[in-house]
Design a protein around this motif. Structure first.
Motif, PDB file in Angstrom:
ATOM      1  N   ASP A  11      -1.702  12.606   4.090  1.00 51.25           N
ATOM      2  CA  ASP A  11      -0.980  11.836   3.358  1.00 51.25           C
ATOM      3  C   ASP A  11      -0.744  12.183   1.903  1.00 51.25           C
ATOM      4  OD1 ASP A  11      -3.540  12.343   2.175  1.00 51.25           O
ATOM      5  OD2 ASP A  11      -4.289  10.435   2.062  1.00 51.25           O
ATOM      6  N   MET A  12      -0.342  13.447   1.901  1.00 54.67           N
ATOM      7  CA  MET A  12      -0.307  14.248   0.638  1.00 54.67           C
ATOM      8  C   MET A  12       0.936  15.233   0.823  1.00 54.67           C
ATOM      9  SD  MET A  12      -0.375  17.321  -1.388  1.00 54.67           S
ATOM     10  CE  MET A  12      -1.610  18.103  -0.505  1.00 54.67           C
ATOM     11  N   VAL A  13       1.891  15.111  -0.057  1.00 56.38           N
ATOM     12  CA  VAL A  13       2.934  16.501  -0.227  1.00 56.38           C
ATOM     13  C   VAL A  13       3.147  16.937  -1.252  1.00 56.38           C
ATOM     14  CG1 VAL A  13       5.013  14.585  -0.482  1.00 56.38           C
ATOM     15  CG2 VAL A  13       5.453  16.864   0.792  1.00 56.38           C
ATOM     16  N   THR A  37       1.637   1.248  -0.986  1.00 55.14           N
ATOM     17  CA  THR A  37       0.948   2.236   0.003  1.00 55.14           C
ATOM     18  C   THR A  37       0.859   3.681  -0.771  1.00 55.14           C
ATOM     19  OG1 THR A  37       2.974   3.066   1.064  1.00 55.14           O
ATOM     20  CG2 THR A  37       1.753   1.372   1.987  1.00 55.14           C
ATOM     21  N   VAL A  38       1.361   3.878  -2.066  1.00 55.09           N
ATOM     22  CA  VAL A  38       1.349   5.110  -2.627  1.00 55.09           C
ATOM     23  C   VAL A  38      -0.073   4.960  -3.658  1.00 55.09           C
ATOM     24  CG1 VAL A  38       2.564   6.321  -4.577  1.00 55.09           C
ATOM     25  CG2 VAL A  38       3.721   5.409  -2.513  1.00 55.09           C
ATOM     26  N   ASP A  39      -0.452   6.008  -3.699  1.00 53.35           N
ATOM     27  CA  ASP A  39      -1.641   6.225  -4.280  1.00 53.35           C
ATOM     28  C   ASP A  39      -1.526   6.856  -5.638  1.00 53.35           C
ATOM     29  OD1 ASP A  39      -4.611   6.203  -5.214  1.00 53.35           O
ATOM     30  OD2 ASP A  39      -4.692   8.011  -4.385  1.00 53.35           O
ATOM     31  N   VAL A  40      -0.784   7.934  -5.654  1.00 49.12           N
ATOM     32  CA  VAL A  40      -0.464   9.006  -6.713  1.00 49.12           C
ATOM     33  C   VAL A  40       1.210   9.521  -6.440  1.00 49.12           C
ATOM     34  CG1 VAL A  40      -0.515  11.241  -7.941  1.00 49.12           C
ATOM     35  CG2 VAL A  40      -2.528   9.491  -7.159  1.00 49.12           C
ATOM     36  N   THR A  57       0.916  11.025  -2.890  1.00 50.77           N
ATOM     37  CA  THR A  57      -0.249  10.724  -1.978  1.00 50.77           C
ATOM     38  C   THR A  57      -0.057   9.380  -1.607  1.00 50.77           C
ATOM     39  OG1 THR A  57      -1.684  10.322  -3.724  1.00 50.77           O
ATOM     40  CG2 THR A  57      -1.780  12.509  -3.209  1.00 50.77           C
ATOM     41  N   THR A  58      -0.571   9.165  -0.402  1.00 56.43           N
ATOM     42  CA  THR A  58      -0.484   7.664   0.190  1.00 56.43           C
ATOM     43  C   THR A  58      -1.715   7.174   0.476  1.00 56.43           C
ATOM     44  OG1 THR A  58       0.065   8.456   2.361  1.00 56.43           O
ATOM     45  CG2 THR A  58       2.020   7.936   0.776  1.00 56.43           C
ATOM     46  N   LYS A  59      -1.991   5.879   0.887  1.00 55.40           N
ATOM     47  CA  LYS A  59      -3.181   5.240   1.342  1.00 55.40           C
ATOM     48  C   LYS A  59      -2.760   4.890   2.845  1.00 55.40           C
ATOM     49  CE  LYS A  59      -3.195   2.744  -2.919  1.00 55.40           C
ATOM     50  NZ  LYS A  59      -3.243   1.576  -3.468  1.00 55.40           N
ATOM     51  N   GLY A  60      -3.883   4.769   3.686  1.00 54.85           N
ATOM     52  CA  GLY A  60      -3.848   4.299   4.801  1.00 54.85           C
ATOM     53  C   GLY A  60      -3.003   4.883   5.777  1.00 54.85           C
ATOM     54  N   GLY A  61      -2.931   6.338   5.791  1.00 57.82           N
ATOM     55  CA  GLY A  61      -2.146   7.324   6.601  1.00 57.82           C
ATOM     56  C   GLY A  61      -0.813   7.084   6.684  1.00 57.82           C
ATOM     57  N   ARG A  62      -0.075   6.473   5.630  1.00 55.13           N
ATOM     58  CA  ARG A  62       1.192   6.366   5.526  1.00 55.13           C
ATOM     59  C   ARG A  62       1.775   7.828   5.381  1.00 55.13           C
ATOM     60  NH1 ARG A  62       5.436   3.070   2.884  1.00 55.13           N
ATOM     61  NH2 ARG A  62       7.132   3.585   4.119  1.00 55.13           N
ATOM     62  N   ASP A  63       2.995   8.437   5.931  1.00 49.37           N
ATOM     63  CA  ASP A  63       3.719   9.708   5.604  1.00 49.37           C
ATOM     64  C   ASP A  63       4.380   9.764   4.149  1.00 49.37           C
ATOM     65  OD1 ASP A  63       4.943  12.115   5.959  1.00 49.37           O
ATOM     66  OD2 ASP A  63       6.496  11.376   7.183  1.00 49.37           O
ATOM     67  N   PRO A  64       4.002  10.472   3.409  1.00 46.40           N
ATOM     68  CA  PRO A  64       4.455  10.492   2.131  1.00 46.40           C
ATOM     69  C   PRO A  64       5.806  10.936   2.190  1.00 46.40           C
ATOM     70  CG  PRO A  64       3.022  12.489   2.477  1.00 46.40           C
ATOM     71  CD  PRO A  64       2.812  11.649   3.698  1.00 46.40           C
ATOM     72  N   VAL A  65       6.405  11.883   2.950  1.00 44.49           N
ATOM     73  CA  VAL A  65       7.800  12.093   3.074  1.00 44.49           C
ATOM     74  C   VAL A  65       8.539  10.794   3.384  1.00 44.49           C
ATOM     75  CG1 VAL A  65       9.565  13.620   4.239  1.00 44.49           C
ATOM     76  CG2 VAL A  65       7.376  14.550   3.585  1.00 44.49           C
ATOM     77  N   THR A  66       8.191  10.025   4.207  1.00 44.33           N
ATOM     78  CA  THR A  66       8.986   8.924   4.489  1.00 44.33           C
ATOM     79  C   THR A  66       8.911   7.892   3.571  1.00 44.33           C
ATOM     80  OG1 THR A  66       8.142   9.057   6.869  1.00 44.33           O
ATOM     81  CG2 THR A  66       8.635   6.631   5.847  1.00 44.33           C
ATOM     82  N   VAL A  67       7.927   7.859   2.492  1.00 39.92           N
ATOM     83  CA  VAL A  67       7.873   7.094   1.035  1.00 39.92           C
ATOM     84  C   VAL A  67       8.847   7.676   0.316  1.00 39.92           C
ATOM     85  CG1 VAL A  67       6.419   6.701  -0.721  1.00 39.92           C
ATOM     86  CG2 VAL A  67       5.761   6.548   1.372  1.00 39.92           C
ATOM     87  N   VAL A  68       9.073   8.952   0.105  1.00 38.94           N
ATOM     88  CA  VAL A  68      10.087   9.582  -0.927  1.00 38.94           C
ATOM     89  C   VAL A  68      11.541   9.294  -0.285  1.00 38.94           C
ATOM     90  CG1 VAL A  68      11.188  11.830  -1.670  1.00 38.94           C
ATOM     91  CG2 VAL A  68       8.537  11.396  -1.589  1.00 38.94           C
ATOM     92  N   ILE A  69      11.819   9.500   1.138  1.00 35.71           N
ATOM     93  CA  ILE A  69      12.989   8.817   1.575  1.00 35.71           C
ATOM     94  C   ILE A  69      13.387   7.359   1.235  1.00 35.71           C
ATOM     95  CG2 ILE A  69      14.326   8.718   3.770  1.00 35.71           C
ATOM     96  CD1 ILE A  69      12.814  11.094   4.581  1.00 35.71           C
ATOM     97  N   GLU A  70      12.380   6.615   1.513  1.00 31.21           N
ATOM     98  CA  GLU A  70      12.789   5.322   1.424  1.00 31.21           C
ATOM     99  C   GLU A  70      13.021   4.962  -0.147  1.00 31.21           C
ATOM    100  OE1 GLU A  70       9.256   3.399   2.845  1.00 31.21           O
ATOM    101  OE2 GLU A  70       9.938   3.338   4.748  1.00 31.21           O
TER     102      GLU A  70
END
Length: 89
Positions: A11-13, A37-40, A57-70
């Motif tokens: 959950d960290m990148v 779903t983002v923590d930091v 960093t994310t919560k709940g097992g979310r892929d942080p790279v996907t979060v950045v892309i979105e």
């Protein structure tokens, strides 16, 4: 833009976004933090002419790279909307 992944675990990148400055990095971290779903999401530019390092960093097992892309896709959509409005003037 060149991107270099420094560290990626669950959950960290940590990544470096070469050639970017405070303007883009502020917009990106704000958009990343809009995701519940983002923590930091933070960045640091150590020296005046160094490339920024982004930490997510994310919560709940979310892929942080996907979060950045979105987040980048949402920023692109806002910019495209603005371009359309300006062109319509």
């Amino acid at each position: 833009m060149d991107i270099k992944i420094l560290e990626r675990e669950g959950d960290m990148v940590r990544m470096v976004l070469k050639g970017q400055g405070h303007t883009f990095m502020n917009a990106l971290t704000e958009e990343i933090l809009a995701d519940p779903t983002v923590d930091v999401a933070k960045y640091v530019i150590q020296y005046q002419f160094s490339d920024p390092e982004l930490l997510v960093t994310t919560k709940g097992g979310r892929d942080p790279v996907t979060v950045v892309i979105e987040a980048c896709n949402r920023i692109t959509a806002v910019c495209n909307d603005l371009i359309g409005q300006v062109q319509g003037l």
